[in-house]
Design a protein around this motif. Structure first.
Motif, mmCIF file in Angstrom:
data_model
loop_
_atom_site.group_PDB
_atom_site.id
_atom_site.type_symbol
_atom_site.label_atom_id
_atom_site.label_comp_id
_atom_site.label_asym_id
_atom_site.label_seq_id
_atom_site.Cartn_x
_atom_site.Cartn_y
_atom_site.Cartn_z
ATOM 1 N N PRO A 86 -2.303 -4.738 4.632
ATOM 2 C CA PRO A 86 -1.355 -3.835 3.981
ATOM 3 C C PRO A 86 0.069 -3.936 4.516
ATOM 4 N N ILE A 87 1.005 -3.591 3.641
ATOM 5 C CA ILE A 87 2.402 -3.388 4.029
ATOM 6 C C ILE A 87 2.859 -2.106 3.353
ATOM 7 N N ALA A 88 3.396 -1.185 4.148
ATOM 8 C CA ALA A 88 3.875 0.091 3.607
ATOM 9 C C ALA A 88 5.305 0.315 4.057
ATOM 10 N N SER A 89 6.073 0.991 3.241
ATOM 11 C CA SER A 89 7.454 1.316 3.578
ATOM 12 C C SER A 89 7.479 2.494 4.539
ATOM 13 N N GLU A 90 8.354 2.405 5.550
ATOM 14 C CA GLU A 90 8.538 3.537 6.456
ATOM 15 C C GLU A 90 9.780 4.349 6.080
ATOM 16 N N THR A 102 0.864 -1.191 0.000
ATOM 17 C CA THR A 102 0.000 0.000 0.000
ATOM 18 C C THR A 102 0.896 1.235 0.000
ATOM 19 N N ASP A 103 1.816 1.266 -0.936
ATOM 20 C CA ASP A 103 2.804 2.321 -0.995
ATOM 21 C C ASP A 103 3.297 2.457 -2.432
ATOM 22 N N VAL A 104 4.225 3.390 -2.644
ATOM 23 C CA VAL A 104 4.939 3.469 -3.915
ATOM 24 C C VAL A 104 6.037 2.419 -3.878
ATOM 25 N N ASP A 105 6.115 1.618 -4.904
ATOM 26 C CA ASP A 105 7.051 0.496 -4.897
ATOM 27 C C ASP A 105 8.502 0.971 -4.905
ATOM 28 N N HIS A 106 9.317 0.379 -3.998
ATOM 29 C CA HIS A 106 10.748 0.676 -4.010
ATOM 30 C C HIS A 106 11.563 -0.481 -4.570
ATOM 31 N N LEU A 107 10.914 -1.628 -4.841
ATOM 32 C CA LEU A 107 11.649 -2.755 -5.399
ATOM 33 C C LEU A 107 12.274 -2.395 -6.738
ATOM 34 N N VAL A 108 11.603 -1.543 -7.501
ATOM 35 C CA VAL A 108 12.140 -1.123 -8.794
ATOM 36 C C VAL A 108 13.477 -0.416 -8.630
ATOM 37 N N LEU A 109 13.742 0.115 -7.430
ATOM 38 C CA LEU A 109 14.995 0.810 -7.162
ATOM 39 C C LEU A 109 16.043 -0.088 -6.520
ATOM 40 N N ASP A 110 15.616 -0.962 -5.607
ATOM 41 C CA ASP A 110 16.619 -1.618 -4.776
ATOM 42 C C ASP A 110 16.819 -3.109 -5.030
ATOM 43 N N GLY A 154 2.669 -29.566 7.842
ATOM 44 C CA GLY A 154 1.422 -29.089 8.422
ATOM 45 C C GLY A 154 1.383 -27.603 8.672
ATOM 46 N N LEU A 155 2.360 -26.873 8.173
ATOM 47 C CA LEU A 155 2.405 -25.419 8.357
ATOM 48 C C LEU A 155 1.469 -24.746 7.361
ATOM 49 N N ASN A 156 0.629 -23.838 7.838
ATOM 50 C CA ASN A 156 -0.291 -23.144 6.937
ATOM 51 C C ASN A 156 0.464 -22.120 6.098
ATOM 52 N N LEU A 157 0.315 -22.229 4.789
ATOM 53 C CA LEU A 157 0.944 -21.316 3.846
ATOM 54 C C LEU A 157 -0.122 -20.471 3.168
ATOM 55 N N CYS A 158 0.096 -19.165 3.169
ATOM 56 C CA CYS A 158 -0.770 -18.241 2.445
ATOM 57 C C CYS A 158 0.142 -17.358 1.598
ATOM 58 N N LEU A 159 -0.433 -16.430 0.862
ATOM 59 C CA LEU A 159 0.371 -15.676 -0.095
ATOM 60 C C LEU A 159 0.277 -14.178 0.125
ATOM 61 N N GLY A 160 1.329 -13.495 -0.316
ATOM 62 C CA GLY A 160 1.362 -12.042 -0.354
ATOM 63 C C GLY A 160 2.098 -11.591 -1.596
ATOM 64 N N THR A 161 1.946 -10.313 -1.924
ATOM 65 C CA THR A 161 2.663 -9.761 -3.073
ATOM 66 C C THR A 161 3.861 -8.934 -2.624
ATOM 67 N N ASP A 162 3.686 -8.025 -1.652
ATOM 68 C CA ASP A 162 4.781 -7.316 -0.995
ATOM 69 C C ASP A 162 5.466 -6.275 -1.871
ATOM 70 N N SER A 163 5.128 -6.206 -3.143
ATOM 71 C CA SER A 163 5.757 -5.228 -4.025
ATOM 72 C C SER A 163 4.859 -5.085 -5.251
ATOM 73 N N PHE A 164 5.310 -4.276 -6.198
ATOM 74 C CA PHE A 164 4.551 -4.126 -7.436
ATOM 75 C C PHE A 164 5.097 -5.099 -8.487
ATOM 76 N N PRO A 165 4.235 -5.688 -9.317
ATOM 77 C CA PRO A 165 2.786 -5.550 -9.298
ATOM 78 C C PRO A 165 2.158 -6.450 -8.237
ATOM 79 N N PRO A 166 0.988 -6.070 -7.693
ATOM 80 C CA PRO A 166 0.303 -6.950 -6.746
ATOM 81 C C PRO A 166 -0.408 -8.064 -7.505
ATOM 82 N N ASP A 167 0.380 -8.890 -8.150
ATOM 83 C CA ASP A 167 -0.114 -9.883 -9.102
ATOM 84 C C ASP A 167 0.127 -11.270 -8.516
ATOM 85 N N LEU A 168 -0.876 -11.809 -7.853
ATOM 86 C CA LEU A 168 -0.720 -13.131 -7.260
ATOM 87 C C LEU A 168 -0.651 -14.228 -8.308
ATOM 88 N N VAL A 169 -1.145 -13.963 -9.518
ATOM 89 C CA VAL A 169 -1.060 -14.966 -10.580
ATOM 90 C C VAL A 169 0.399 -15.147 -11.006
#
Length: 488
Positions: free
Chosen positions: A126-130, A66-74, A329-344
């Motif tokens: 949400p996850i936002a960069s501080e 829920t922020d401007v993506d910084h992955l494109v930079l770092d 037996g560990l429950n696994l779910c998914l996140g995107t964490d960066s752009f694009p928020p494309d779970l596919v």
């Protein structure tokens, strides 16, 4: 109101698991699914024929940018520039500030939430960069985020991020954490205040959760207070941990225990805990390189790991391994964490990363990842009414167009879609029975204006890296172009 969707493919739910339904129909009244099957005998107030589409349960993104993506930079930065992506100790001590105004930060969040909707996400945490704020997330900003999320119609699990410290780079190029415990206490108070606000709203689309930042940026007291508040209020906690070797070293140096042991010591380890990434455990090659029981410990506690395969891949990381975690037996779910928020795209990358990690073609088949994006997310949220299309479930669903010639020939609709498609093929989505995405657009949103404003704010964020850099290098030096500019 009764609504019916028809589609070429529907991922229904039958006998306790997902089941493929060809030429299927989904019917809901108000916010609850009432029928899933081949032919509905009744009538509907609204009929939608989606044609060559794949209808899935609404996708659940539990580490949603829920922020401007910084992955494109770092994500590509070489070692000699890595320090420039952190706060310097001098910036922490003397010059830290908010890069954006509250109004600009609200624009950023609106941009990000619209992106989630456009990519078929129906439930998010949400996850936002501080990095571009003076500290973490104020209460008022999350109230505004919740309001916008409600207006869009997304299902949010929300709370302001808080921390006691921040990762900084020292003048000799090392990394440590600089603390301001008072700010951590203030942030925690804001988080509790937001829980009260969410409860007072009484809106099922706004759910309060506790979202402390990275484990190494919290004091032990703040961790204990978080665990106690979660127990008393019966809310979830998401904590970024078990995600890096540096994190492990910092926790060991400060407390004399591993991050996993710290979770147990502070009372955080349990079925309310969601852990993004969860990659640096005993089996990691930079730890012990073998299983000594860490995954079993997480599974026995009932914790969930939020796997973000696309983001991890871009930073050169991977689970070791999806199959082992699941079989333990560990429950696994998914996140995107960066752009694009494309779970596919994320699911596709995850399937193939797992093959590399395990050395077998069936290491983590497509259906396991789809289950993680739906049923796994629902389990993490302790919501038996999410993540599946069956009578009695919440009417959260998303449709992807799969009839384009560029998608190629089709075998199994799930495998083919993960191999050939992206979440940009989302055309329609519904949350709690109400439309969010219609014909590929979010009603009432000026997409081009939002794109223009977000780009301007990204440029502002990019330029601000230089003032935090230990060497005060300009953004052009920190983030050089792939190729030199053409000279006239």
């Amino acid at each position: 109101m009764r609504t019916r969707w028809r589609a070429r493919h529907v991922l229904a739910h039958q006998n306790g698991r997902h089941a493929l339904l060809e030429n299927g129909e989904v019917v809901w009244e108000d916010d609850v699914v009432t029928y899933v099957g081949p032919r509905y005998a009744g009538t509907a107030d609204l009929d939608v024929d989606l044609g060559d589409s794949l209808v899935l349960p609404g996708l659940i993104d539990l580490d949603a940018l829920t922020d401007v993506d910084h992955l494109v930079l770092d994500s590509w930065a070489p070692a000699d520039r890595a320090a420039g992506l952190q706060w310097s100790e001098d910036y922490f001590a003397h010059r830290r500030r908010d890069v954006f105004t509250p109004e600009e930060r609200q624009t950023i969040r609106e941009y990000a939430l619209v992106q989630l909707a456009l990519h078929g996400i129906t439930t998010f945490m949400p996850i936002a960069s501080e990095v571009h704020s003076s500290w973490a997330e104020p209460y008022e900003e999350l109230v505004a985020t919740a309001d916008f999320s409600r207006n869009l119609g997304l299902r949010g699990y929300l709370g302001p991020a808080y921390r006691s410290g921040v990762n900084v780079a020292t003048v000799d190029g090392k990394r440590t954490v600089a603390f301001d415990e008072r700010r951590g206490e203030e942030g925690f108070a804001d988080a509790l205040r937001f829980l009260d606000h969410a409860k007072e709203l009484g809106d099922p689309l706004v759910n309060g959760v506790l979202l402390p930042c990275r484990i190494e940026t919290l004091t032990e007291d703040l961790m204990r207070a978080t665990a106690e508040a979660a127990r008393q209020r019966d809310v979830l906690v998401r904590l970024h941990c078990l995600q890096g070797v540096l994190e492990r070293e910092l926790i060991l140096d400060r407390y004399g225990v591993t991050p996993l042991e710290m979770l147990k010591r502070t009372g955080l380890l349990g079925d309310r805990l969601l852990i993004p990434h969860g990659q640096v455990l005993d089996r990691h090659p930079d730890v012990h390189g073998e299983d000594r029981g860490d995954v079993a410990t997480l599974a026995a506690a009932g914790a969930s790991v939020i796997h973000c395969p696309l983001t991890s891949f871009r930073y050169g990381h991977a689970l070791r391994s999806f199959r082992d975690y699941r079989e333990a037996g560990l429950n696994l779910c998914l996140g995107t964490d960066s752009f694009p928020p494309d779970l596919v795209r994320g699911m596709d990358v995850g399937v193939h990363l797992a093959k590399v990690m395990d050395g077998r073609a069936d290491a983590a088949p497509a259906e396991w990842y789809v289950e993680a994006a739906t049923l796994g997310g629902a389990r993490a949220l302790r919501r038996d009414d999410l993540g599946k299309l069956t009578p009695g479930a919440q009417a959260d669903l998303v449709a992807f167009h799969v009839g384009d010639l560029r998608d190629g020939v089709q075998d199994d609709p799930i495998r083919t879609f993960l191999l050939s498609g992206t979440a940009r093929e989302a055309t329609h989505s519904v949350v709690a029975g109400q439309p969010v995405l219609v014909d590929g657009h979010v009603p009432g949103v000026d997409e081009q204006d939002l794109r223009r404003r977000a780009q301007a704010l990204f440029e502002k964020m990019r330029a601000a890296y230089s003032e935090r850099d230990v060497e005060r290098r300009e953004a052009e030096e920190l983030f050089p172009p792939t190729f030199p500019a053409f000279q006239e």
